[in-house]
Design a protein around this motif. Structure first.
Motif, PDB file in Angstrom:
ATOM      1  N   GLY A   1       0.791  -1.219   0.000  1.00  0.00           N
ATOM      2  CA  GLY A   1       0.000   0.000   0.000  1.00  0.00           C
ATOM      3  C   GLY A   1       0.828   1.277   0.000  1.00  0.00           C
ATOM      4  O   GLY A   1       1.705   1.455   0.843  1.00  0.00           O
TER       5      GLY A   1
ATOM      6  N   LEU B   1      -3.699  -4.672 -11.327  1.00  0.00           N
ATOM      7  CA  LEU B   1      -3.068  -3.368 -11.533  1.00  0.00           C
ATOM      8  C   LEU B   1      -2.591  -3.192 -12.961  1.00  0.00           C
ATOM      9  O   LEU B   1      -2.697  -2.106 -13.529  1.00  0.00           O
TER      10      LEU B   1
ATOM     11  N   THR C   1      -3.580  -7.475  -6.958  1.00  0.00           N
ATOM     12  CA  THR C   1      -3.661  -7.270  -5.521  1.00  0.00           C
ATOM     13  C   THR C   1      -5.110  -7.465  -5.100  1.00  0.00           C
ATOM     14  O   THR C   1      -6.003  -6.728  -5.524  1.00  0.00           O
TER      15      THR C   1
ATOM     16  N   ALA D   1       1.149   1.529  -5.622  1.00  0.00           N
ATOM     17  CA  ALA D   1       0.004   0.685  -5.298  1.00  0.00           C
ATOM     18  C   ALA D   1      -1.002   1.466  -4.468  1.00  0.00           C
ATOM     19  O   ALA D   1      -0.632   2.348  -3.695  1.00  0.00           O
ATOM     20  N   PRO D   2      -2.288   1.153  -4.599  1.00  0.00           N
ATOM     21  CA  PRO D   2      -3.312   1.844  -3.818  1.00  0.00           C
ATOM     22  C   PRO D   2      -3.108   1.649  -2.319  1.00  0.00           C
ATOM     23  O   PRO D   2      -2.501   0.657  -1.880  1.00  0.00           O
TER      24      PRO D   2
ATOM     25  N   ARG E   1      -8.131  -7.071  -7.585  1.00  0.00           N
ATOM     26  CA  ARG E   1      -7.883  -5.984  -8.531  1.00  0.00           C
ATOM     27  C   ARG E   1      -6.611  -6.250  -9.317  1.00  0.00           C
ATOM     28  O   ARG E   1      -5.566  -6.567  -8.741  1.00  0.00           O
TER      29      ARG E   1
ATOM     30  N   SER F   1      -3.589   0.667   1.492  1.00  0.00           N
ATOM     31  CA  SER F   1      -4.173  -0.509   2.161  1.00  0.00           C
ATOM     32  C   SER F   1      -4.352  -1.689   1.218  1.00  0.00           C
ATOM     33  O   SER F   1      -5.276  -2.506   1.396  1.00  0.00           O
ATOM     34  N   SER F   2      -3.495  -1.795   0.203  1.00  0.00           N
ATOM     35  CA  SER F   2      -3.597  -2.929  -0.716  1.00  0.00           C
ATOM     36  C   SER F   2      -3.131  -4.209  -0.041  1.00  0.00           C
ATOM     37  O   SER F   2      -2.155  -4.205   0.708  1.00  0.00           O
TER      38      SER F   2
ATOM     39  N   LEU G   1       0.728  -7.925  -3.208  1.00  0.00           N
ATOM     40  CA  LEU G   1       0.692  -7.908  -4.673  1.00  0.00           C
ATOM     41  C   LEU G   1       1.326  -9.187  -5.195  1.00  0.00           C
ATOM     42  O   LEU G   1       2.475  -9.497  -4.874  1.00  0.00           O
TER      43      LEU G   1
END
Length: 471
Positions: free
Chosen positions: A57, A84, A79, A98-99, A82, A101-102, A105
């Motif tokens: 995250g 990426l 992730t 990365a977004p 989702r 609170s991901s 990955l």
């Protein structure tokens, strides 16, 4: 009658003598058959790779497959639920944040994108009142993973386990401290479902350990393991790199130069005490540290050695030799009122080359390589790869024997990757990348030991055997 029997036995003896003479002549004249060659493992290109980045995250993710292949291939970055990205171009760096609170990955690659694939994550940390750089190489699932660094008495240490495989995995966590093996009443065995991720606070397993070595061993399946250490008292934060498996000869590369503490950690999982010889490899040469030439590591424990005075602020590597296998790592603390921390660990020589997928050089940030040739002279080529079509010519670096060379990476706009390839005739080379950012109150830094590129796999020989079809 008796004469007849004697004549018969005499005739039989003559026949046997004639037969022996005939077979003896045949054996002597028969051409010699060469013994069958013992089949050896075959080296084949890697066709599939899975790597996991823990807690990505808001971290910058870098993905690169070295240039060279024109065959089809793809790499997908997922992730949670989702996706990426899907990357299909070897030789071009992919980078994205990365977004927040991901979940971990998962990068899966096949075809040409798998050969040499490397993934890294790094971020500027501000959590828990800390400030610093934290980076880690995203690793593939393994049957055994070693990590070594501070314990819960010195840091808030979180272990991240992931099972990206489609089958369940059973992982056992073995902990060794300065006082010996840590045994818990609750047990250290965890079952991970397919695709499951789990975080474990190590204070729940070993609350009083000041330093520790951890082996994550799988009884079935494979998992990835990573550990993040948030040092007490605002003394920095970083990820622990995966350490080389226990061995009687260990090289800890990429000890950053500069002011600050340098603490060597040496762990033994054996049932007997062991003596470890320590040597430092600096740009000036190799030497034994005064009053620190030997360190005794009690059975099943971790020993510490202060190297700051012996290394004297110079970039270095540490060479350890012992009678029984050991695991080693190093804690580097920066100077200043608000210091950061970085970790390095025992690593393998980069015989097949190595890739670091996330580097930066700008006004406040610098990236540099520390390369060590502990035996004969080393020669490598270093190639910068960016996320554009701009081509960068590789340059050669010569490392004198038994020394460490520091290589400043060129100033490139934006983030870039580096590909390090040993050249013909080179001795074994070990190394790491130091990423440093100048901040008010002290520099922030993180170290990534160079890992062997995932280019080739050794496939065991196949032979005809009834065991393949019979129970």
């Amino acid at each position: 009658m008796r004469s007849l029997i004697e004549n018969r036995f005499g005739l039989l003896a003559l026949v046997l003598v004639a037969l022996l003479a005939l077979y003896g002549t045949a054996a002597a004249s028969r051409p010699q058959v060469a013994p069958a060659a013992v089949p050896r493992p075959e080296r084949v290109p890697v066709a599939s790779v899975t790597a996991v980045c823990p807690a990505p995250g808001e971290a910058a993710i870098g993905v690169l497959t070295p240039p060279g292949s024109r065959e089809p291939g793809t790499a997908s970055l997922v992730t949670g639920d989702r996706t990426l990205a899907a990357v299909d171009t070897p030789g071009r760096l992919w980078r994205e944040e990365a977004p927040a609170s991901s979940p971990p990955l998962v990068v899966t690659a096949s075809g040409s994108m798998a050969s040499g694939l490397e993934v890294s994550q790094s971020r500027r940390e501000t959590s828990g009142g800390q400030r610093g750089l934290a980076g880690v190489r995203c690793t593939e699932p393994a049957a055994s993973t070693w990590l070594i660094g501070p314990g819960p008495s010195a840091a808030d240490v979180t272990l991240h386990l992931s099972n990206p495989d489609p089958a369940p995995a059973v992982a056992e966590i073995l902990v060794y401290s300065g006082e010996g093996p840590v045994i818990t009443d609750s047990g250290n065995v965890f079952t991970l479902r397919p695709g499951e991720n789990r975080t474990i606070e190590l204070k729940d397993l070993a609350p009083s350990a000041l330093v520790m070595a951890i082996e994550v061993r799988t009884a079935s399946g494979r998992v990835t393991a990573a550990a993040r250490a948030l040092m007490n008292g605002g003394r920095g934060v970083d990820w622990l790199p995966v350490s080389a498996a226990p061995a009687t000869r260990v090289v800890v590369p990429a000890v950053p130069g500069g002011e600050g503490k340098r603490q060597l950690l040496v762990a033994s999982a054996e049932e007997t005490d062991t003596l470890v010889e320590i040597k430092a490899l600096t740009p000036e040469g190799t030497y034994a540290l005064k009053d620190r030439e030997l360190v005794e590591v009690p059975a099943g424990s971790v020993a510490t050695v202060d190297l700051a005075a012996g290394i004297g602020g110079r970039p270095a590597a540490v060479l350890l030799t012992s009678d029984t296998p050991v695991v080693a790592g190093l804690v580097a603390t920066g100077p200043g009122a608000r210091p950061d921390v970085a970790f390095t660990a025992g690593a393998a020589s980069i015989d097949l080359g190595s890739v670091v997928a996330e580097n930066r050089v700008d006004g406040a940030t610098s990236s540099r390589l520390l390369l060590t040739a502990p035996e004969g002279a080393g020669t490598v080529s270093v190639q910068v790869v960016s996320g554009t079509d701009e081509a960068h010519e590789p340059f050669q670096v010569d490392i004198p024997p038994a020394r460490t060379a520091q290589v400043k990476l060129p100033k490139i706009k934006g983030t870039f990757a580096v590909v390090v390839r040993p050249q013909p005739g080179s001795g074994p080379v070990y190394g790491g990348r130091v990423l440093e950012e100048r901040l008010k109150g002290g520099a922030a830094l993180t170290v990534q030991p160079l890992a062997v590129a995932r280019i080739w796999a050794m496939v065991p020989p196949i032979a005809e055997s009834a065991a393949t079809v019979l129970p």
